[in-house]
Write a protein that holds these residues in place. Structure first.
Motif, PDB file in Angstrom:
ATOM      1  N   PRO A 182      79.468  -1.036  20.679  1.00  0.00           N
ATOM      2  CA  PRO A 182      78.278  -1.828  21.037  1.00  0.00           C
ATOM      3  C   PRO A 182      77.365  -2.148  19.865  1.00  0.00           C
ATOM      4  O   PRO A 182      76.599  -3.110  19.925  1.00  0.00           O
ATOM      5  N   LYS A 183      77.426  -1.376  18.767  1.00  0.00           N
ATOM      6  CA  LYS A 183      76.562  -1.667  17.615  1.00  0.00           C
ATOM      7  C   LYS A 183      77.050  -2.875  16.833  1.00  0.00           C
ATOM      8  O   LYS A 183      76.269  -3.475  16.096  1.00  0.00           O
ATOM      9  N   GLN A 184      78.317  -3.197  16.958  1.00  0.00           N
ATOM     10  CA  GLN A 184      78.877  -4.294  16.169  1.00  0.00           C
ATOM     11  C   GLN A 184      79.145  -5.545  16.987  1.00  0.00           C
ATOM     12  O   GLN A 184      79.235  -6.638  16.438  1.00  0.00           O
ATOM     13  N   GLY A 185      79.337  -5.402  18.323  1.00  0.00           N
ATOM     14  CA  GLY A 185      79.564  -6.592  19.130  1.00  0.00           C
ATOM     15  C   GLY A 185      79.700  -6.247  20.591  1.00  0.00           C
ATOM     16  O   GLY A 185      79.875  -5.085  20.976  1.00  0.00           O
ATOM     17  N   VAL A 186      79.599  -7.266  21.464  1.00  0.00           N
ATOM     18  CA  VAL A 186      79.765  -7.100  22.908  1.00  0.00           C
ATOM     19  C   VAL A 186      80.779  -8.130  23.387  1.00  0.00           C
ATOM     20  O   VAL A 186      80.967  -9.189  22.767  1.00  0.00           O
ATOM     21  N   CYS A 187      81.444  -7.791  24.514  1.00  0.00           N
ATOM     22  CA  CYS A 187      82.480  -8.665  25.064  1.00  0.00           C
ATOM     23  C   CYS A 187      81.867  -9.581  26.101  1.00  0.00           C
ATOM     24  O   CYS A 187      81.189  -9.126  27.034  1.00  0.00           O
ATOM     25  N   SER A 188      82.108 -10.858  25.971  1.00  0.00           N
ATOM     26  CA  SER A 188      81.585 -11.849  26.909  1.00  0.00           C
ATOM     27  C   SER A 188      82.666 -12.881  27.166  1.00  0.00           C
ATOM     28  O   SER A 188      83.090 -13.587  26.234  1.00  0.00           O
ATOM     29  N   CYS A 189      83.139 -12.918  28.424  1.00  0.00           N
ATOM     30  CA  CYS A 189      84.131 -13.909  28.858  1.00  0.00           C
ATOM     31  C   CYS A 189      85.375 -13.877  27.978  1.00  0.00           C
ATOM     32  O   CYS A 189      85.896 -14.916  27.564  1.00  0.00           O
ATOM     33  N   GLY A 190      85.802 -12.683  27.644  1.00  0.00           N
ATOM     34  CA  GLY A 190      87.049 -12.530  26.902  1.00  0.00           C
ATOM     35  C   GLY A 190      86.923 -12.675  25.408  1.00  0.00           C
ATOM     36  O   GLY A 190      87.928 -12.584  24.709  1.00  0.00           O
ATOM     37  N   GLU A 191      85.714 -12.883  24.876  1.00  0.00           N
ATOM     38  CA  GLU A 191      85.531 -13.029  23.429  1.00  0.00           C
ATOM     39  C   GLU A 191      84.401 -12.109  22.968  1.00  0.00           C
ATOM     40  O   GLU A 191      83.446 -11.859  23.696  1.00  0.00           O
ATOM     41  N   CYS A 192      84.537 -11.648  21.707  1.00  0.00           N
ATOM     42  CA  CYS A 192      83.528 -10.759  21.144  1.00  0.00           C
ATOM     43  C   CYS A 192      82.357 -11.564  20.568  1.00  0.00           C
ATOM     44  O   CYS A 192      82.571 -12.489  19.761  1.00  0.00           O
ATOM     45  N   ILE A 193      81.154 -11.207  20.978  1.00  0.00           N
ATOM     46  CA  ILE A 193      79.941 -11.783  20.412  1.00  0.00           C
ATOM     47  C   ILE A 193      79.403 -10.743  19.431  1.00  0.00           C
ATOM     48  O   ILE A 193      78.924  -9.664  19.836  1.00  0.00           O
ATOM     49  N   CYS A 194      79.502 -11.072  18.113  1.00  0.00           N
ATOM     50  CA  CYS A 194      79.210 -10.083  17.077  1.00  0.00           C
ATOM     51  C   CYS A 194      77.704  -9.977  16.803  1.00  0.00           C
ATOM     52  O   CYS A 194      76.962 -10.968  16.898  1.00  0.00           O
ATOM     53  N   ALA A 195      77.306  -8.767  16.438  1.00  0.00           N
ATOM     54  CA  ALA A 195      75.920  -8.533  16.032  1.00  0.00           C
ATOM     55  C   ALA A 195      75.695  -9.083  14.628  1.00  0.00           C
ATOM     56  O   ALA A 195      76.632  -9.440  13.914  1.00  0.00           O
ATOM     57  N   GLU A 196      74.420  -9.139  14.246  1.00  0.00           N
ATOM     58  CA  GLU A 196      74.089  -9.691  12.932  1.00  0.00           C
ATOM     59  C   GLU A 196      74.716  -8.829  11.834  1.00  0.00           C
ATOM     60  O   GLU A 196      74.645  -7.601  11.859  1.00  0.00           O
ATOM     61  N   GLY A 197      75.330  -9.498  10.876  1.00  0.00           N
ATOM     62  CA  GLY A 197      75.964  -8.818   9.768  1.00  0.00           C
ATOM     63  C   GLY A 197      77.443  -8.515   9.992  1.00  0.00           C
ATOM     64  O   GLY A 197      78.088  -7.945   9.111  1.00  0.00           O
ATOM     65  N   TRP A 198      77.987  -8.890  11.171  1.00  0.00           N
ATOM     66  CA  TRP A 198      79.398  -8.648  11.471  1.00  0.00           C
ATOM     67  C   TRP A 198      80.070  -9.928  11.928  1.00  0.00           C
ATOM     68  O   TRP A 198      79.453 -10.804  12.513  1.00  0.00           O
ATOM     69  N   THR A 199      81.358  -9.987  11.653  1.00  0.00           N
ATOM     70  CA  THR A 199      82.135 -11.161  12.043  1.00  0.00           C
ATOM     71  C   THR A 199      83.577 -10.715  12.323  1.00  0.00           C
ATOM     72  O   THR A 199      83.910  -9.541  12.210  1.00  0.00           O
ATOM     73  N   GLY A 200      84.438 -11.655  12.695  1.00  0.00           N
ATOM     74  CA  GLY A 200      85.828 -11.344  13.009  1.00  0.00           C
ATOM     75  C   GLY A 200      86.088 -11.339  14.500  1.00  0.00           C
ATOM     76  O   GLY A 200      85.161 -11.316  15.318  1.00  0.00           O
ATOM     77  N   ALA A 201      87.393 -11.359  14.889  1.00  0.00           N
ATOM     78  CA  ALA A 201      87.762 -11.412  16.304  1.00  0.00           C
ATOM     79  C   ALA A 201      87.298 -10.174  17.048  1.00  0.00           C
ATOM     80  O   ALA A 201      86.995 -10.239  18.245  1.00  0.00           O
ATOM     81  N   ALA A 202      87.266  -9.031  16.378  1.00  0.00           N
ATOM     82  CA  ALA A 202      86.807  -7.795  17.010  1.00  0.00           C
ATOM     83  C   ALA A 202      85.507  -7.296  16.396  1.00  0.00           C
ATOM     84  O   ALA A 202      85.163  -6.118  16.542  1.00  0.00           O
TER      85      ALA A 202
ATOM     86  N   CYS B 108      86.197 -15.147  33.740  1.00  0.00           N
ATOM     87  CA  CYS B 108      85.605 -14.350  32.670  1.00  0.00           C
ATOM     88  C   CYS B 108      85.601 -12.874  33.040  1.00  0.00           C
ATOM     89  O   CYS B 108      85.637 -12.505  34.217  1.00  0.00           O
ATOM     90  N   ASP B 109      85.550 -12.047  31.992  1.00  0.00           N
ATOM     91  CA  ASP B 109      85.359 -10.613  32.208  1.00  0.00           C
ATOM     92  C   ASP B 109      84.765 -10.025  30.945  1.00  0.00           C
ATOM     93  O   ASP B 109      84.693 -10.686  29.902  1.00  0.00           O
ATOM     94  N   ASN B 110      84.338  -8.807  31.025  1.00  0.00           N
ATOM     95  CA  ASN B 110      83.706  -8.144  29.875  1.00  0.00           C
ATOM     96  C   ASN B 110      84.536  -6.948  29.392  1.00  0.00           C
ATOM     97  O   ASN B 110      83.985  -6.004  28.832  1.00  0.00           O
ATOM     98  N   PHE B 111      85.879  -7.010  29.615  1.00  0.00           N
ATOM     99  CA  PHE B 111      86.718  -5.870  29.199  1.00  0.00           C
ATOM    100  C   PHE B 111      88.049  -6.286  28.587  1.00  0.00           C
ATOM    101  O   PHE B 111      88.873  -5.431  28.279  1.00  0.00           O
ATOM    102  N   SER B 112      88.290  -7.585  28.386  1.00  0.00           N
ATOM    103  CA  SER B 112      89.579  -8.044  27.862  1.00  0.00           C
ATOM    104  C   SER B 112      89.524  -8.480  26.404  1.00  0.00           C
ATOM    105  O   SER B 112      90.407  -9.187  25.935  1.00  0.00           O
ATOM    106  N   CYS B 113      88.490  -8.096  25.674  1.00  0.00           N
ATOM    107  CA  CYS B 113      88.381  -8.477  24.262  1.00  0.00           C
ATOM    108  C   CYS B 113      89.191  -7.534  23.389  1.00  0.00           C
ATOM    109  O   CYS B 113      89.672  -6.488  23.836  1.00  0.00           O
TER     110      CYS B 113
END
Length: 840
Positions: free
Chosen positions: A610-630, A594-599
């Motif tokens: 950072p307002k829309q999502g954070v990178c965790s283990c190669g995938e973006c974890i989106c904030a509330e109200g946002w979706t999509g791969a990035a 895993c890493d926090n920079f390959s998303c």
């Protein structure tokens, strides 16, 4: 005028300076960016310093990448290993200055620079053959002090891919000694040349003594190998191959270099010509012996050496000896007996061109090919392959030999070309110079048009391109020398391919160190474990890997995967993930998976920021109200509903990532922000077109007034010159062609209670074509053209007939006979008058 000139040049200079600074900034930025990517991957100090713009940190217990770029300063300077190019001048005798000391020649003195000392062992890049010690020795005249290249020896430390600019000076010394050895082809065809040279010997010596008071002259000759098919081996022919000829031979040194130039003419006159069978001669054998037999020929160590090669024929080279059964390659050694004859002429093959070139370079000899016009082109090509040589045309009887030698010497002495003895691709050397000017440096190794005393400054740009695998090859000697001058700059190169802390004796080098659990060598801040241990501190035993629960297997996610995903080291069965240069970037996970920079990134922002999502283990974890791969898509469909309300995307599309994705139907393609438009859809155009035709133009299927009034009651079109639509009011435009091929347009708007239609007042009809008129016009044109042709023909024939009749009339008027008689006809009878009769 001066003020104007300065004002014009100043903006150009400023622009040039700005461009240079910009280029430097871009280059520096590119180098820093490259170092950030490449440096952290180097695991040893040696690998690190062999990478451009990288430096190594030797600090103990260092947790960040030890190899880093110049722009990152987290390692204290006292622990940083960052070697750079360094030069130390060992010998630097100043260029010679002439001083009059009396006698036949001038003397020289050289000023010492600093505490440098001269060592004759370092002054030559040539072969180790001994130099002559004739009566005109260098020490006797003081010419051993002549210095024409500065400095003479430099110690240079080079780091990989870093250029070092080494300055070199050259100045031609006044009254520099000259050794001239005349090597002549003495086959039968050169007999008249020999006689001429004998008479011009004194003149040649006198002319060269005008150039230098310390001049020596020598003479040698050659024919060919005494073997078939080069010469006839018939016993009588071996003694006298031709009338007035002596026995053939390969090469003979008649006169070693001597100050007794009067003897030269005697030796040339005494030498007898000989003969051979084939056209080429054995000149290469003679050149090789004249070059390498330094003691026998008498070449001086500190003198300009000239070898004049005179012939009127071609040359044999390596491989031709097989024709005579000679297969042993030429060894490039001296084989002269006491009488000066070449003893291995029938034992060794002819030398190759590359062998000649090598020996000429090693012995710093300038070869002048003085050949006849028929052979000049061949020897001109040969001179390009032999360093420091030239070719000039010799007259058929060698009468121009004096001027030829003088002119060629002037060409040689007025030019300097720098060379070096590189034999591999480890080191690159480029030469730059301004020659005698003050302009910018130009990449060149040669300067022409020099005079005695002129100082030429060269810059040798020396770059280490590759570190040899064997450390014994990390120290090499480079010789930089002017062609044809027996002086050189010796560069002792030390390649900086390893770090001092990797060598025994350095404080950061400890064998069986406590820092390495007593089983490894501590060097440059890291442990080099023995073959039985591993780990950062050699704390793990290699034998444990082969147990049932081996350490290596515990560091693999699957049986086929790489240890620690290739992004860490397996230390005693646990993955120790690599550290990144940027402390905010972290590699994590049991297997460093895993890493926090390959998303995914949007506009350079990881997970859209950072307002829309954070990178965790190669995938973006989106904030509330946002979706999509990035995390770049809104989670609601509100942005897809038209402002006036209604269905999502007007019922003609789907809402994806906060935007409408319009459909493509059989009617056409929908578009617009809310898929509300369809330019290619027919809509109600077909429904309204017949009513527009009958109401506006009185045409179409409803052209009858009763049919039009009955079927067209929804609207009454308004006539306009040009139909224009307003998209904001949802106007629709329709275009059709009627049965008369006329184009008409109209627009409609049915968004309100009433349908509003606007139509063109006049249709756009194509112009009528009168076919009958076109046909009649074509026929008339054909008839008229035919009549014109007939009239022209009639006119030309009439003119021709009148000219012929006029010519006939002219000839008839010029006739000499009576036009009433036929001048060809003769009467059958002849009448004579008797004068005595007189009509009685």
């Amino acid at each position: 005028m001066t003020t104007i000139s300065i004002s014009r040049k100043r903006p150009l200079a400023m622009m040039t300076l700005a461009a240079t600074l910009l280029l430097c900034a871009v280059t520096l930025a590119a180098a820093q960016s490259s170092s950030q990517l490449t440096c952290p991957g180097k695991t040893t100090c040696r690998e690190c310093i062999q990478t451009s713009n990288c430096r190594w940190c030797t600090q103990a217990n260092f947790t960040k990448p030890r190899c880093h770029g110049h722009d990152i300063g987290y390692c204290p300077e006292e622990y940083t290993v960052d070697p750079s190019n360094e030069a130390i001048t060992l010998i630097a005798r100043e260029l010679s200055k002439p001083t009059k000391v009396g006698g036949a020649g001038g003397g020289y003195e050289a000023e010492m620079s600093g505490s440098s000392h001269w060592s004759s062992s370092s002054s030559s890049h040539h072969s180790s053959s001994s130099s002559s010690s004739s009566s005109g020795s260098m020490s006797a005249s003081g010419h051993h002090n002549i210095v024409q290249i500065y400095p003479q020896r430099v110690q240079l430390k080079l780091r990989l891919n870093e250029v070092y600019r080494l300055g070199v000076k050259y100045s031609q010394a006044e009254d520099y000694p000259v050794d001239l050895y005349y090597l002549m082809d003495l086959s039968k065809s050169m007999e008249d040349d020999k006689e001429k040279l004998s008479s011009l010997g004194a003149q040649l010596a006198e002319e060269m003594q005008k150039i230098t008071s310390n001049f020596r002259l020598g003479f040698g000759s050659f024919v060919d190998k005494v073997l078939m098919p080069y010469v006839s081996t018939v016993p009588k022919k071996l003694e006298h191959p031709c009338d007035g000829c002596e026995a053939p031979y390969g090469y003979k040194n008649h006169m070693s270099l001597s100050v007794d130039t009067s003897r030269f003419s005697e030796e040339v006159e005494r030498a007898a010509v000989s003969g051979n069978l084939d056209a080429p001669e054995g000149g290469f054998d003679a050149i090789m012996q004249a070059v390498v037999c330094r003691e026998q020929i008498g070449w001086r160590e500190m003198a300009r050496r000239l070898l004049v090669f005179s012939t009127d024929a071609g040359f044999h080279y390596a491989g031709d000896g097989k024709l005579g059964g000679v297969i042993t390659p030429n060894d490039g050694e001296c084989h002269l007996d006491k009488t000066g004859r070449y003893t291995h002429s029938t034992i060794h093959d002819y030398p190759s061109i590359s062998q000649i070139n090598l020996k000429v370079k090693q012995n710093a000899i300038n070869v002048i090919f003085a050949v006849t016009q028929n052979e000049l082109s061949v020897y001109e090509r040969l001179s390009k392959l032999v360093e420091g040589s030239s070719a000039a045309m010799l007259s058929n009887d060698s009468s121009n030999i004096v001027s030829l030698v003088r002119d060629e010497y002037n060409k040689i002495s007025s030019s300097v070309e720098m060379k070096d003895n590189r034999t591999d691709s480890l080191i690159d050397v480029k030469y730059y110079s301004r020659c005698k000017g003050d302009g910018p440096l130009v990449q060149t190794s040669k300067c022409d048009g020099l005079k005695v005393g002129d100082i030429v400054n060269f810059e040798a740009h020396i770059t280490l391109l590759k570190c040899p695998e064997n450390p014994r090859d990390w120290n090499q000697i480079l010789q930089i020398y002017p062609i044809g001058i027996n002086e050189s700059l010796t560069v002792d190169i030390e390649m900086l391919c390893s770090c001092p802390c990797e060598l025994p004796g350095n404080p950061d080098y400890k064998e069986y160190a406590e820092e390495c659990s007593g089983v490894g060598t501590y060097k440059c801040g890291i442990c080099d474990c023995d073959e039985f241990h591993h780990g950062h501190k050699c704390e793990c035993s290699a034998t444990d890997i082969h147990t049932e629960t081996g350490f290596a297997e515990n560091c693999r996610q699957t049986n086929t995967s790489i240890e620690c995903s290739g992004r860490g080291q397996c230390v005693c069965g646990v993955c120790d993930c690599d550290k990144r240069v940027n402390p905010d970037e972290v590699i994590s996970g049991t297997f460093c998976e895993c890493d926090n920079f390959s998303c995914d990134r949007i506009a350079g922002l990881l997970c859209s920021g950072p307002k829309q999502g954070v990178c965790s283990c190669g995938e973006c974890i989106c904030a509330e109200g946002w979706t999509g791969a990035a995390c770049d898509c809104k989670a609601t469909n509100e942005s897809c509903i038209p402002p006036s309300g209604g269905e999502i995307c007007s019922g003609h599309g789907t809402c994806e990532c906060g935007g409408c994705r319009c459909k493509i139907t059989e009617e056409g393609r929908y578009s617009g922000r809310f898929c509300e438009k369809c330019p290619t859809c027919s809509g109600r155009c077909n429904e309204f077109k017949h009513c527009v035709q009958c109401q506006m133009y009185k045409t179409g299927p409803l052209a009858d007034p009763d049919d039009c009034a009955t079927n067209c009651t929804l609207f009454v079109p308004t006539g306009v010159k040009k139909v224009e639509i307003d998209e904001e009011k949802d106007d629709n435009k329709c275009t059709f062609f009627d049965e008369d091929d006329c184009r008409y347009e109209f627009s409609y708007n049915d968004s309100g209670e009433k349908i509003v239609v606007k139509a063109q007042e006049e249709r756009e009809c194509p112009p009528k074509v009168f076919m009958l008129g076109i046909v009649l016009a074509v026929i008339a044109a054909v008839v008229l053209i035919g009549l014109a042709v007939l009239l022209l023909w009639k006119l030309l024939t009439t003119i021709h007939d009148r000219r012929e009749f006029a010519r006939f009339e002219k000839e008839r008027m010029m006739a000499k006979w009576d036009t009433g008689e036929n001048p060809i006809y003769k009467q059958a009878t002849t009448t004579f008058k008797n004068p005595t009769y007189a009509g009685k």
